[in-house]
Write a protein that holds these residues in place. Structure first.
Motif: not given
Ligand code: FMN
Length: 194
Positions: A107-114, A158-165
């Motif tokens: 999920n987006d690492r910048q998103y507080s509910n990730a 494995l297609a994990v988006p770059q800005n995702y954790k």
């Protein structure tokens, strides 16, 4: 007791799997329930990387073993990480218990509910799998080591988006052996105020 309650109460973390792959129809049904989990502001920003390639899974396992080797532990280190480091010393160590399917939830690492959203999607995965007689287990090593450059490189393939954790992963497969019993529930965790 209705079937939904029964399904929730009887789900257990499974750590021994048959090598036979789950069917595409089962996988699709499970993934569909993940996508229907609640998410903050209906963000649905999660990404599910479903890995069924044994080669890729073993490549990840090698990276995780290396990451544990490099992990420096002290008395403040989370006990599961300390246990993981010890277990990873064995040549037979496999962090996903040789499950034939691993669903990596990022999920987006910048998103507080990730973390919250990813966890809800994972619980849907576990419960849906159990309802289909498929075993599952939360797998945390990619959340711990996903930002290590070598692990991250594999995650990109494995297609994990770059800005995702990576927030967690689900091992899935048909159960080998017996389902374990639930640990007793701790007392004093509920207060009902009327
Ligand atoms: C955040 C989280 C991380 C976990 N990480 C792992 C893990 O890396 N490996 C594992 O075998 N189990 C892992 N588990 C599973 C727990 O050990 C398991 O849920 C707990 O012992 C209760 O057992 P049950 O799921 O059978 O009820 C994790 C569970 C959670 C919620």
């Amino acid at each position: 007791m209705n079937e939904v309650l029964q399904n929730i109460l009887t789900r257990r973390s499974i750590r021994s799997y048959q090598s036979e792959q789950i069917t595409d129809a089962e996988l699709e049904a499970i993934i569909e329930t993940a996508k229907y989990a609640p998410s903050g502001s209906n963000s649905q920003s999660w990404h599910f990387s479903v890995v069924q390639s044994e080669e890729k899974l073993l490549q990840l396992n090698t990276c995780i073993r290396d990451a544990f080797k490099d992990l420096v532990v002290d008395e403040t280190t989370y006990r599961a990480k300390v246990a993981g480091k010890k277990a990873a010393e064995s040549d037979s160590y496999n962090f996903y218990y040789h499950a034939p399917t691993l669903i990596i939830v990022s999920n987006d690492r910048q998103y507080s509910n990730a973390m919250a959203d990813s966890s809800l999607a994972l619980q849907n995965i576990f419960l849906a799998a159990h309802s289909l007689h498929i075993g599952s287990c939360w797998i945390n090593q990619l959340a711990w080591f996903g930002d290590e450059p070598v692990v991250r490189d594999v995650l990109t393939t494995l297609a994990v988006p770059q800005n995702y954790k990576v927030y967690g992963a689900a091992a899935l497969g048909y159960i080998s052996g017996n389902q374990p019993k639930a640990a007793p529930r701790k007392e004093g965790t509920v207060s009902i105020i009327k």
